[in-house]
Design a protein around this motif. Structure first.
Motif, PDB file in Angstrom:
ATOM      1  N   GLU A   5       0.828  -1.200   0.000  1.00 53.34           N
ATOM      2  CA  GLU A   5       0.000   0.000   0.000  1.00 53.34           C
ATOM      3  C   GLU A   5       0.867   1.257   0.000  1.00 53.34           C
ATOM      4  O   GLU A   5       0.580   2.222  -0.708  1.00 53.34           O
ATOM      5  N   LYS A   6       1.959   1.227   0.770  1.00 56.95           N
ATOM      6  CA  LYS A   6       2.875   2.371   0.822  1.00 56.95           C
ATOM      7  C   LYS A   6       3.565   2.584  -0.526  1.00 56.95           C
ATOM      8  O   LYS A   6       3.803   3.722  -0.947  1.00 56.95           O
ATOM      9  N   LEU A   7       3.890   1.503  -1.216  1.00 56.83           N
ATOM     10  CA  LEU A   7       4.523   1.611  -2.530  1.00 56.83           C
ATOM     11  C   LEU A   7       3.574   2.268  -3.530  1.00 56.83           C
ATOM     12  O   LEU A   7       3.990   3.099  -4.339  1.00 56.83           O
ATOM     13  N   VAL A   8       2.300   1.898  -3.488  1.00 53.83           N
ATOM     14  CA  VAL A   8       1.316   2.518  -4.372  1.00 53.83           C
ATOM     15  C   VAL A   8       1.238   4.015  -4.091  1.00 53.83           C
ATOM     16  O   VAL A   8       1.199   4.843  -5.009  1.00 53.83           O
ATOM     17  N   GLU A   9       1.229   4.381  -2.814  1.00 54.82           N
ATOM     18  CA  GLU A   9       1.171   5.795  -2.438  1.00 54.82           C
ATOM     19  C   GLU A   9       2.401   6.551  -2.940  1.00 54.82           C
ATOM     20  O   GLU A   9       2.295   7.668  -3.455  1.00 54.82           O
ATOM     21  N   LEU A  10       3.577   5.947  -2.803  1.00 57.37           N
ATOM     22  CA  LEU A  10       4.807   6.587  -3.256  1.00 57.37           C
ATOM     23  C   LEU A  10       4.800   6.820  -4.760  1.00 57.37           C
ATOM     24  O   LEU A  10       5.397   7.784  -5.259  1.00 57.37           O
ATOM     25  N   LEU A  11       4.120   5.952  -5.480  1.00 60.35           N
ATOM     26  CA  LEU A  11       4.054   6.066  -6.936  1.00 60.35           C
ATOM     27  C   LEU A  11       2.927   6.974  -7.399  1.00 60.35           C
ATOM     28  O   LEU A  11       2.688   7.115  -8.600  1.00 60.35           O
ATOM     29  N   GLY A  12       2.235   7.581  -6.454  1.00 63.89           N
ATOM     30  CA  GLY A  12       1.147   8.482  -6.818  1.00 63.89           C
ATOM     31  C   GLY A  12      -0.045   7.744  -7.369  1.00 63.89           C
ATOM     32  O   GLY A  12      -0.804   8.292  -8.183  1.00 63.89           O
ATOM     33  N   GLY A  13      -0.231   6.499  -6.941  1.00 57.98           N
ATOM     34  CA  GLY A  13      -1.281   5.667  -7.517  1.00 57.98           C
ATOM     35  C   GLY A  13      -2.497   5.496  -6.648  1.00 57.98           C
ATOM     36  O   GLY A  13      -3.152   4.455  -6.696  1.00 57.98           O
ATOM     37  N   ASP A  14      -2.807   6.502  -5.823  1.00 51.90           N
ATOM     38  CA  ASP A  14      -3.992   6.409  -4.968  1.00 51.90           C
ATOM     39  C   ASP A  14      -5.276   6.372  -5.800  1.00 51.90           C
ATOM     40  O   ASP A  14      -6.265   5.756  -5.419  1.00 51.90           O
ATOM     41  N   GLU A  15      -5.237   7.056  -6.934  1.00 51.19           N
ATOM     42  CA  GLU A  15      -6.418   7.078  -7.798  1.00 51.19           C
ATOM     43  C   GLU A  15      -6.451   5.806  -8.630  1.00 51.19           C
ATOM     44  O   GLU A  15      -5.416   5.206  -8.940  1.00 51.19           O
ATOM     45  N   GLU A  16      -7.648   5.426  -9.045  1.00 57.77           N
ATOM     46  CA  GLU A  16      -7.795   4.174  -9.786  1.00 57.77           C
ATOM     47  C   GLU A  16      -7.273   4.277 -11.214  1.00 57.77           C
ATOM     48  O   GLU A  16      -6.778   3.322 -11.774  1.00 57.77           O
ATOM     49  N   ALA A  17      -7.378   5.457 -11.833  1.00 59.17           N
ATOM     50  CA  ALA A  17      -6.985   5.608 -13.229  1.00 59.17           C
ATOM     51  C   ALA A  17      -5.597   6.234 -13.320  1.00 59.17           C
ATOM     52  O   ALA A  17      -5.289   7.174 -12.594  1.00 59.17           O
ATOM     53  N   PRO A  18      -4.719   5.720 -14.202  1.00 59.39           N
ATOM     54  CA  PRO A  18      -3.406   6.328 -14.375  1.00 59.39           C
ATOM     55  C   PRO A  18      -3.524   7.710 -15.005  1.00 59.39           C
ATOM     56  O   PRO A  18      -4.494   8.002 -15.700  1.00 59.39           O
ATOM     57  N   GLU A  19      -2.529   8.543 -14.754  1.00 61.14           N
ATOM     58  CA  GLU A  19      -2.556   9.888 -15.299  1.00 61.14           C
ATOM     59  C   GLU A  19      -2.350   9.847 -16.802  1.00 61.14           C
ATOM     60  O   GLU A  19      -1.459   9.167 -17.311  1.00 61.14           O
ATOM     61  N   GLN A  20      -3.192  10.577 -17.528  1.00 68.00           N
ATOM     62  CA  GLN A  20      -3.157  10.560 -18.985  1.00 68.00           C
ATOM     63  C   GLN A  20      -2.273  11.676 -19.527  1.00 68.00           C
ATOM     64  O   GLN A  20      -2.024  12.678 -18.870  1.00 68.00           O
ATOM     65  N   LEU A  21      -1.816  11.494 -20.773  1.00 70.21           N
ATOM     66  CA  LEU A  21      -1.089  12.561 -21.445  1.00 70.21           C
ATOM     67  C   LEU A  21      -2.039  13.727 -21.694  1.00 70.21           C
ATOM     68  O   LEU A  21      -3.191  13.526 -22.085  1.00 70.21           O
ATOM     69  N   LYS A  22      -1.558  14.930 -21.494  1.00 72.15           N
ATOM     70  CA  LYS A  22      -2.378  16.111 -21.746  1.00 72.15           C
ATOM     71  C   LYS A  22      -2.567  16.299 -23.246  1.00 72.15           C
ATOM     72  O   LYS A  22      -1.666  16.003 -24.046  1.00 72.15           O
ATOM     73  N   THR A  23      -3.730  16.784 -23.620  1.00 72.77           N
ATOM     74  CA  THR A  23      -4.019  17.060 -25.028  1.00 72.77           C
ATOM     75  C   THR A  23      -4.625  18.452 -25.164  1.00 72.77           C
ATOM     76  O   THR A  23      -5.128  19.019 -24.191  1.00 72.77           O
ATOM     77  N   ALA A  24      -4.555  18.990 -26.358  1.00 69.30           N
ATOM     78  CA  ALA A  24      -5.132  20.304 -26.607  1.00 69.30           C
ATOM     79  C   ALA A  24      -6.646  20.228 -26.521  1.00 69.30           C
ATOM     80  O   ALA A  24      -7.255  19.229 -26.918  1.00 69.30           O
ATOM     81  N   ALA A  25      -7.261  21.287 -25.998  1.00 72.24           N
ATOM     82  CA  ALA A  25      -8.724  21.338 -25.925  1.00 72.24           C
ATOM     83  C   ALA A  25      -9.313  21.255 -27.322  1.00 72.24           C
ATOM     84  O   ALA A  25     -10.361  20.647 -27.548  1.00 72.24           O
ATOM     85  N   GLU A  26      -8.626  21.870 -28.263  1.00 68.04           N
ATOM     86  CA  GLU A  26      -9.002  21.758 -29.682  1.00 68.04           C
ATOM     87  C   GLU A  26      -7.776  22.030 -30.533  1.00 68.04           C
ATOM     88  O   GLU A  26      -6.836  22.700 -30.103  1.00 68.04           O
ATOM     89  N   GLY A  27      -7.769  21.493 -31.729  1.00 58.88           N
ATOM     90  CA  GLY A  27      -6.637  21.716 -32.618  1.00 58.88           C
ATOM     91  C   GLY A  27      -5.452  20.818 -32.317  1.00 58.88           C
ATOM     92  O   GLY A  27      -5.590  19.723 -31.764  1.00 58.88           O
ATOM     93  N   LEU A  28      -4.272  21.302 -32.653  1.00 59.13           N
ATOM     94  CA  LEU A  28      -3.042  20.511 -32.626  1.00 59.13           C
ATOM     95  C   LEU A  28      -2.490  20.313 -31.216  1.00 59.13           C
ATOM     96  O   LEU A  28      -2.336  21.268 -30.457  1.00 59.13           O
ATOM     97  N   THR A  29      -2.181  19.052 -30.892  1.00 57.08           N
ATOM     98  CA  THR A  29      -1.465  18.710 -29.664  1.00 57.08           C
ATOM     99  C   THR A  29       0.000  18.450 -30.020  1.00 57.08           C
ATOM    100  O   THR A  29       0.290  17.758 -30.998  1.00 57.08           O
ATOM    101  N   ILE A  30       0.922  19.014 -29.229  1.00 54.75           N
ATOM    102  CA  ILE A  30       2.352  18.845 -29.498  1.00 54.75           C
ATOM    103  C   ILE A  30       3.058  18.249 -28.290  1.00 54.75           C
ATOM    104  O   ILE A  30       2.918  18.745 -27.169  1.00 54.75           O
ATOM    105  N   TYR A  31       3.808  17.180 -28.530  1.00 51.81           N
ATOM    106  CA  TYR A  31       4.621  16.558 -27.498  1.00 51.81           C
ATOM    107  C   TYR A  31       6.090  16.742 -27.861  1.00 51.81           C
ATOM    108  O   TYR A  31       6.505  16.425 -28.984  1.00 51.81           O
TER     109      TYR A  31
END
Length: 338
Positions: A97-123
């Motif tokens: 449980e502590k390892l999950v917390e250290l990894l920021g995994g308290d939430e059920e869904a993994p953090e997603q890549l950010k995308t543009a609200a509209e138009g072109l997304t650049i990484y």
């Protein structure tokens, strides 16, 4: 409900293919790191200073990081006192449980890549040579295409002809075009052309490769900042992610790269490659703690679809699966071995 039971139920709702990739990709770490932990918990009959010292050595040996290990051991001591735990086996789910917390995994869904609200997304993809940067770009392009997005690649590492050629090979594999110029061209000019091409073609995502010479070279950092300014001028809210690619097999060296790049390039997320090739997967925890940046993607194999969003729950589940962890025995909230 016990931690392992909650974890198993969360994992059950996720794609079996993803769960299997995590299990297969982390087998070396599971056999080395968690195997030693399991042996310790089974062999020791009481939780004393000798127990803590041995656990400390195992965690440091797995590249979890000295400072992180010290804090983790302190937290475990607190939990032992608070819960009045005597049998080491009862500490197993607490550690997980502590390892999950250290990894920021308290939430059920993994953090997603950010995308543009509209138009072109650049990484913007950064990292030193040899960490798997170009491979990551190709696999990410493939992943985004499978999600139905149109993708374009920019060959911004113009200092090495091999880098341009390698990116074109990956572009062919992923079925996406590559904007390139000749070796020695101005990287910022390549990115400028790529942004305009992406706009003209109404592309959803532009992924930009960058040079990966030694991270302590001032001219490299200046070049990356120039590229950043070019992107920002053309698309003010971009880049939507600056992803630092790190080779998990290099351990603490990867952590040093993370610190240097993070200080100077505005990194927003991390990509850890070659996790399947190391027995020291604890470096994920060390980097996550030291950088306070999310691990967005992990490389768990050589196939084109082996780049996955990082999921802390999947990570811990894969480590402890089958060796006294989530799948070891039937668990209930009353059982001391949960």
């Amino acid at each position: 409900m016990s931690f392992f039971k909650r974890l198993r139920e969360n994992i059950a709702s996720k794609a079996e293919e993803v769960t299997n990739k995590f299990k297969e990709g982390l087998s070396k770490t599971r056999n080395a790191f968690v195997g030693k932990v399991e042996d310790l918990f089974s062999r020791r009959k009481k939780i004393d200073e000798a127990f803590y010292e041995e656990l400390e050595e195992i965690l440091i040996g797995a590249d979890v990081g000295v400072n992180t290990v010290m804090n983790l051991i302190d937290e475990l001591r607190t939990e032992v006192r608070k819960r009045k735990i005597e049998d080491p086996a009862e500490l197993r789910p607490v550690l997980s449980e502590k390892l999950v917390e250290l990894l920021g995994g308290d939430e059920e869904a993994p953090e997603q890549l950010k995308t543009a609200a509209e138009g072109l997304t650049i990484y913007l993809i950064v990292g030193v040579n040899g960490v798997g940067k170009t491979t990551t770009i190709g696999k990410l392009a493939h992943r985004l295409k499978k999600e139905g997005k149109s993708v374009l690649l920019a060959a911004g590492d113009t200092f090495r002809a091999a880098a341009i050629e390698q990116l074109e090979v990956w572009g062919e594999r992923a079925g996406v075009d590559v904007i390139r110029q000749g070796q020695g061209s101005d990287p910022a000019a390549v990115i400028f052309d790529a942004v305009h091409a992406a706009k003209q073609r109404n592309v959803d995502v532009l992924i930009c490769d960058t040079a990966g010479r030694l991270q302590n070279k001032v001219n490299l950092m200046e070049e990356l900042n120039k590229i950043f300014r070019v992107i920002r001028r053309e698309v003010p809210e971009a880049p939507h992610e600056v992803l630092l690619v790190l080779d998990a097999t290099t351990g603490q060296n990867a952590l040093q790269q993370a610190k240097l790049f993070g200080e100077k390039t505005g990194v927003t997320g991390l990509v850890l490659t070659k996790l399947d090739g190391t027995a020291k997967g604890g470096i994920v925890i060390a980097i996550r703690q030291a950088m306070e940046l999310p691990v967005k993607l992990v490389g768990l194999g050589e196939k084109i679809d082996d780049l996955l969003p990082f999921d802390a729950q999947q990570f811990v589940h894969a480590l402890f699966q089958g060796i006294g962890g989530p799948d070891a025995e039937s668990e209930s909230s009353e059982s001391p071995r949960t």
